[in-house]
Design a protein around this motif. Sequence first.
Motif, PDB file in Angstrom:
ATOM      1  N   HIS A   1       0.832  -1.209   0.000  1.00 18.86           N
ATOM      2  CA  HIS A   1       0.000   0.000   0.000  1.00 18.86           C
ATOM      3  C   HIS A   1       0.867   1.260   0.000  1.00 18.86           C
ATOM      4  O   HIS A   1       0.514   2.275  -0.604  1.00 18.86           O
ATOM      5  N   THR A   2       2.037   1.194   0.662  1.00 19.04           N
ATOM      6  CA  THR A   2       2.957   2.334   0.667  1.00 19.04           C
ATOM      7  C   THR A   2       3.639   2.481  -0.687  1.00 19.04           C
ATOM      8  O   THR A   2       3.815   3.598  -1.185  1.00 19.04           O
TER       9      THR A   2
ATOM     10  N   TRP B   1     -11.663   7.891  -6.907  1.00 15.23           N
ATOM     11  CA  TRP B   1     -11.698   7.324  -8.253  1.00 15.23           C
ATOM     12  C   TRP B   1     -12.403   8.230  -9.260  1.00 15.23           C
ATOM     13  O   TRP B   1     -12.066   8.226 -10.444  1.00 15.23           O
ATOM     14  N   ASP B   2     -13.366   9.013  -8.802  1.00 16.66           N
ATOM     15  CA  ASP B   2     -14.090   9.854  -9.757  1.00 16.66           C
ATOM     16  C   ASP B   2     -13.255  11.034 -10.259  1.00 16.66           C
ATOM     17  O   ASP B   2     -13.682  11.774 -11.142  1.00 16.66           O
ATOM     18  N   ARG B   3     -12.048  11.211  -9.690  1.00 16.35           N
ATOM     19  CA  ARG B   3     -11.137  12.246 -10.180  1.00 16.35           C
ATOM     20  C   ARG B   3     -10.181  11.688 -11.241  1.00 16.35           C
ATOM     21  O   ARG B   3      -9.406  12.438 -11.825  1.00 16.35           O
TER      22      ARG B   3
ATOM     23  N   LEU C   1      -2.968   1.489 -11.645  1.00 21.19           N
ATOM     24  CA  LEU C   1      -4.365   1.764 -11.326  1.00 21.19           C
ATOM     25  C   LEU C   1      -5.308   0.710 -11.907  1.00 21.19           C
ATOM     26  O   LEU C   1      -6.330   0.387 -11.299  1.00 21.19           O
ATOM     27  N   ARG C   2      -4.973   0.180 -13.063  1.00 18.25           N
ATOM     28  CA  ARG C   2      -5.831  -0.836 -13.693  1.00 18.25           C
ATOM     29  C   ARG C   2      -5.988  -2.073 -12.818  1.00 18.25           C
ATOM     30  O   ARG C   2      -7.027  -2.733 -12.852  1.00 18.25           O
ATOM     31  N   PHE C   3      -4.962  -2.381 -12.057  1.00 17.06           N
ATOM     32  CA  PHE C   3      -4.996  -3.600 -11.251  1.00 17.06           C
ATOM     33  C   PHE C   3      -5.362  -3.353  -9.788  1.00 17.06           C
ATOM     34  O   PHE C   3      -5.357  -4.279  -8.991  1.00 17.06           O
ATOM     35  N   MET C   4      -5.678  -2.109  -9.458  1.00 20.59           N
ATOM     36  CA  MET C   4      -6.072  -1.808  -8.080  1.00 20.59           C
ATOM     37  C   MET C   4      -7.576  -1.985  -7.914  1.00 20.59           C
ATOM     38  O   MET C   4      -8.354  -1.611  -8.792  1.00 20.59           O
TER      39      MET C   4
ATOM     40  N   SER D   1     -16.040   2.783  -1.099  1.00 16.01           N
ATOM     41  CA  SER D   1     -16.002   4.104  -0.461  1.00 16.01           C
ATOM     42  C   SER D   1     -15.619   5.198  -1.450  1.00 16.01           C
ATOM     43  O   SER D   1     -15.875   6.374  -1.211  1.00 16.01           O
ATOM     44  N   GLY D   2     -14.992   4.803  -2.561  1.00 17.11           N
ATOM     45  CA  GLY D   2     -14.577   5.790  -3.550  1.00 17.11           C
ATOM     46  C   GLY D   2     -13.135   6.235  -3.416  1.00 17.11           C
ATOM     47  O   GLY D   2     -12.593   6.853  -4.333  1.00 17.11           O
ATOM     48  N   TRP D   3     -12.498   5.928  -2.283  1.00 15.04           N
ATOM     49  CA  TRP D   3     -11.104   6.317  -2.093  1.00 15.04           C
ATOM     50  C   TRP D   3     -10.203   5.395  -2.912  1.00 15.04           C
ATOM     51  O   TRP D   3     -10.436   4.194  -3.001  1.00 15.04           O
ATOM     52  N   VAL D   4      -9.143   5.965  -3.476  1.00 14.04           N
ATOM     53  CA  VAL D   4      -8.226   5.166  -4.284  1.00 14.04           C
ATOM     54  C   VAL D   4      -7.296   4.348  -3.402  1.00 14.04           C
ATOM     55  O   VAL D   4      -7.100   3.146  -3.628  1.00 14.04           O
ATOM     56  N   PHE D   5      -6.728   4.982  -2.387  1.00 13.98           N
ATOM     57  CA  PHE D   5      -5.744   4.296  -1.550  1.00 13.98           C
ATOM     58  C   PHE D   5      -6.367   3.920  -0.206  1.00 13.98           C
ATOM     59  O   PHE D   5      -6.630   4.786   0.638  1.00 13.98           O
ATOM     60  N   THR D   6      -6.606   2.634  -0.042  1.00 19.78           N
ATOM     61  CA  THR D   6      -7.247   2.126   1.170  1.00 19.78           C
ATOM     62  C   THR D   6      -6.439   0.966   1.740  1.00 19.78           C
ATOM     63  O   THR D   6      -5.605   0.364   1.062  1.00 19.78           O
TER      64      THR D   6
END
Length: 293
Positions: free
Chosen positions: A140-141, A163-165, A198-201, A206-211
């Motif tokens: 994650h880091t 993600w919507d950004r 990003l394609r594989f994340m 929740s909409g957050w990219v980094f969780t």
Amino acid sequence: MAEGRVVKKIKDPTFDELKKWYLDLPQTKNKKSYERDVFSVRTLSRFFSEKHVSNITIGQVEAYRLLRLDEPSRKDRKTRPATVNREVACLRYMLNLAEQEGKIEAVPFRGLKPLKEHNVRDRVLSHEEFERLVSLCHPHTARIVAMAYYTGMRKGEILRLQWDRIDMKNGFIRFKPEDTKSDEGRTIPLHPEIMEMLRFMPHDISGWVFTLTGKPISDIQHSFRAACERAGIKDFVFHDLRHTAINNWRLQGHDYFKIMAASGHKTMSVFKRYNTVSEEELRGLVLTEEDHK
């Protein structure tokens, strides 16, 4: 005194009363720098706790600054002038707001000039160091470090990214004004490495990219420092990744105005601090045509 006249009571709360009011304000909690304000107010409390606001003089603020400059930071070195300036700016903002809201009669000190700051950093990460660092980061880091290295985004912008950004079709991150430190929207191109990442994340609901474990990541400071130690990378902080990205764009020959549009810098003076000209580049000024062959 005229009969029946009401005498206005002078407002003179203690610092502790004022800080509680300030930190509980919705407008304070909505600030992008709220966590920084909490830290600053907590630090200020060690010196000004129980003091009445009217007694906070220029002399006391100067004494506070001298005390803080002599204290070690969390990195085991003396506290930087920039850190102390942010703390005093927080105090000044809190008092100005209190005066506007009628909590105090007047700000007790004015005209204090900020300390001179000599903390411009010139540390950039080589690509070899970057690859070694991400290989030793927790997954994650590593993703957050890669995002900073290739986009020049600030840590807060990355951790709050949703993600919507992200426009995967056209390859851009499209920030709205509320997403940035400058309160201005900006568009950042996505490097192919980041597009692939990003394609594989997974897309968290929740909409957050980094969780992590289903929750947005609030900080990676401990994880990042530990990875730097494992990689043998010294004198490097997370913000230096932004410095590195901007410098790399310059070395690739990109126009300054394009870089500033992506990085969000408004002035050339601030932007130039993020560009480090190496001795190797300077040597190129005196090399002959034969040397270049």
